[in-house]
Every structure is written in structure tokens, then in C-alpha cells.
Design a protein around this motif. Sequence first.
Motif, PDB file in Angstrom:
ATOM      1  N   HIS A 180       0.870  -1.177   0.000  1.00 43.44           N
ATOM      2  CA  HIS A 180       0.000   0.000   0.000  1.00 43.44           C
ATOM      3  C   HIS A 180       0.909   1.229   0.000  1.00 43.44           C
ATOM      4  O   HIS A 180       2.122   1.106   0.146  1.00 43.44           O
ATOM      5  CB  HIS A 180      -0.876   0.028   1.250  1.00 43.44           C
ATOM      6  CG  HIS A 180      -1.769  -1.179   1.390  1.00 43.44           C
ATOM      7  ND1 HIS A 180      -3.009  -1.244   0.809  1.00 43.44           N
ATOM      8  CD2 HIS A 180      -1.587  -2.353   2.035  1.00 43.44           C
ATOM      9  CE1 HIS A 180      -3.557  -2.416   1.090  1.00 43.44           C
ATOM     10  NE2 HIS A 180      -2.715  -3.115   1.835  1.00 43.44           N
ATOM     11  N   CYS A 215      -4.765   5.852   0.061  1.00 45.46           N
ATOM     12  CA  CYS A 215      -3.806   4.841  -0.354  1.00 45.46           C
ATOM     13  C   CYS A 215      -3.373   5.215  -1.774  1.00 45.46           C
ATOM     14  O   CYS A 215      -4.206   5.367  -2.657  1.00 45.46           O
ATOM     15  CB  CYS A 215      -4.408   3.447  -0.331  1.00 45.46           C
ATOM     16  SG  CYS A 215      -3.195   2.204  -0.813  1.00 45.46           S
ATOM     17  N   GLN A 217      -1.268   3.486  -3.724  1.00 43.89           N
ATOM     18  CA  GLN A 217      -0.740   2.357  -4.483  1.00 43.89           C
ATOM     19  C   GLN A 217      -1.906   1.414  -4.760  1.00 43.89           C
ATOM     20  O   GLN A 217      -2.558   0.952  -3.821  1.00 43.89           O
ATOM     21  CB  GLN A 217       0.331   1.648  -3.642  1.00 43.89           C
ATOM     22  CG  GLN A 217       1.000   0.477  -4.322  1.00 43.89           C
ATOM     23  CD  GLN A 217       1.849   0.891  -5.490  1.00 43.89           C
ATOM     24  OE1 GLN A 217       1.399   0.861  -6.624  1.00 43.89           O
ATOM     25  NE2 GLN A 217       3.077   1.300  -5.239  1.00 43.89           N
ATOM     26  N   CYS A 219      -4.006  -1.404  -4.781  1.00 46.05           N
ATOM     27  CA  CYS A 219      -3.745  -2.537  -3.890  1.00 46.05           C
ATOM     28  C   CYS A 219      -4.855  -3.572  -3.914  1.00 46.05           C
ATOM     29  O   CYS A 219      -4.869  -4.480  -3.086  1.00 46.05           O
ATOM     30  CB  CYS A 219      -3.534  -2.016  -2.470  1.00 46.05           C
ATOM     31  SG  CYS A 219      -4.945  -1.105  -1.844  1.00 46.05           S
ATOM     32  N   HIS A 223      -9.289  -0.586  -3.396  1.00 44.52           N
ATOM     33  CA  HIS A 223      -8.250   0.462  -3.266  1.00 44.52           C
ATOM     34  C   HIS A 223      -8.838   1.857  -3.081  1.00 44.52           C
ATOM     35  O   HIS A 223      -8.396   2.626  -2.217  1.00 44.52           O
ATOM     36  CB  HIS A 223      -7.343   0.408  -4.497  1.00 44.52           C
ATOM     37  CG  HIS A 223      -6.473   1.598  -4.669  1.00 44.52           C
ATOM     38  ND1 HIS A 223      -5.462   1.912  -3.780  1.00 44.52           N
ATOM     39  CD2 HIS A 223      -6.457   2.573  -5.619  1.00 44.52           C
ATOM     40  CE1 HIS A 223      -4.871   3.029  -4.196  1.00 44.52           C
ATOM     41  NE2 HIS A 223      -5.460   3.443  -5.296  1.00 44.52           N
ATOM     42  N   MET A 226      -9.980   2.886   0.337  1.00 45.08           N
ATOM     43  CA  MET A 226      -9.007   2.811   1.419  1.00 45.08           C
ATOM     44  C   MET A 226      -8.615   4.203   1.885  1.00 45.08           C
ATOM     45  O   MET A 226      -7.511   4.678   1.670  1.00 45.08           O
ATOM     46  CB  MET A 226      -7.775   2.038   0.949  1.00 45.08           C
ATOM     47  CG  MET A 226      -6.833   1.702   2.082  1.00 45.08           C
ATOM     48  SD  MET A 226      -5.695   0.449   1.587  1.00 45.08           S
ATOM     49  CE  MET A 226      -4.485   0.586   2.901  1.00 45.08           C
TER      50      MET A 226
HETATM   51 CU   LIG Z   1      -4.010   0.198  -0.254  1.00 42.66          CU
END
Ligand SMILES: [Cu+2]
Length: 251
Positions: A180, A215, A217, A219, A223, A226
Amino acid sequence: MDSPSIYGWWLPPNLSAHGAIIDQLIIVMHVFMVALFVGWGLFFVYCLIRFRQRTGHKARHDLPHSKVPKFIEVAVVLFEAAILVGLSYPAWSKLRTAFPNKENATNIRIVAQQFAWNIQYPGRDGVFGRTDPKMVSDSNPIGLDLNDPSAKDDITTLSQLHFPVDKPVLAELSSKDVIHSFFIPVLRVKQDAVPGMKIPIWWEATKTGQFEIACAQLCGNGHTTMRGFVSIDTPEEYAAWTAEREKELTP
Ligand SMILES: [Cu+2]
């Protein structure tokens, strides 16, 4: 400050003590890249017109090379080296080597997971309780070992990050599952959370307010959901929030 309204077309407001050097770097790099893009684009168009094919016009390969492109290349390399040595390295060294003293900082552990941020505070004793992956459950997402005396006063939250203004925060970042990236735009903080690694990061906020963690990245499917919530408190607000959380602890 209300979070949706603060993000305009330019950089988000900077509420971080180290943010100015990051912003300066971003702006210098972008102005430089635009200048290069436009400059080389114009040169390309000039060449297309100047050396276009015409009847009675023959290509010549015996002319001496112009010194101008070489000069520009050298200037670009020197300017890039100057940015690297003059701006990037000092910023990097401040962020990655000049960590604040543990005793003077708010210490936090952040454990990323699909798709939330687990936050752990060491509590009154200032010592983080032991965590064990075997103890991870839905109600104990970081696997805090409650048999450990130093774990009893630890405060844990799900995606709720509180810390006081004008005081360094020292955080240890890790991940339970995939990679992440912990991102608080207004604090100019962005760091990958990598499974199996404990990565120290730090920042110091200069203003209070409510903001978000994202977040950064990709993921997994969740995502985009997040997100976490950041509350930069006055010392009094932070003490009150900590006292509230302490009341919720099982004796
Ligand atoms: Cu993430």
C-alpha cells in the motif's frame, strides 16, 4: 477547513513543516520540464520547415555540426545535476535521515491492510505492546498480545489518526498483506507500506484541521475506498481524545 473544498487545481495547501522544500522541488521540476518540452517542440517544428523536401533541394552531409544542440544538452545536464544536488538531496536527507527524537515525538504505528489503516498508540507507558500475526482476528486486526503488560494501555483505532499540531510525529509503517502507500497530501507525506518491512516516517503539522489519508498504491478491488481520517489537534484536543480512548480500554 473542510476537506473537499481545499483541493483545487494546484497543489493542496501545505500544512507540513517540511512541505515547502517538496513544493519547491515539484514546481522547479515542472517549470523545467515545460520549458524543455516547448523548447524542443519548437526546434522540431523549425527543422520540419527549414529542412523540408523541395524540388531542386539536395540533402548535404558534409556541413560541420552546429554547436548549439551540444551546448543545450550540456546546459540541461548541468541544470539537472544542480536540482539533484541543490534541492533533491537536501530534501531527501532531511526526510530520510534527520528523524526527530523519539522522546520529543508522538509515536505511532501504522499497519496497512486491504482496505484500511490500523493505527496503534503506545499509551501512557510509551511502549508499544507486542504484536503477533497468530493473534490477528477481526476484533484484533494488528494481533496485539494483551498478555503483554505494555499492550494493556495501547490505543488502537481503525483509520482514525489523531496527533497534536507543532510536534513531530514518528510513525512506523508496515503492511499485513500487499503493498500500500500511505499518503497525506496536506502533509506532503507519501511512503509505500511493504509487507515484511517496518519503515519509519515522520512529519510535523503546522496547522490544525480534519483531513484524509489516501492509499496511493493500487492494492486491490477496494483500493479507492481505502481512506483514513486525519485529525490534527491542539494539544488540549489531543489530550481529550486520548483520555476518551483510554476510557474504552478493557481494564
Ligand atoms: Cu491500499
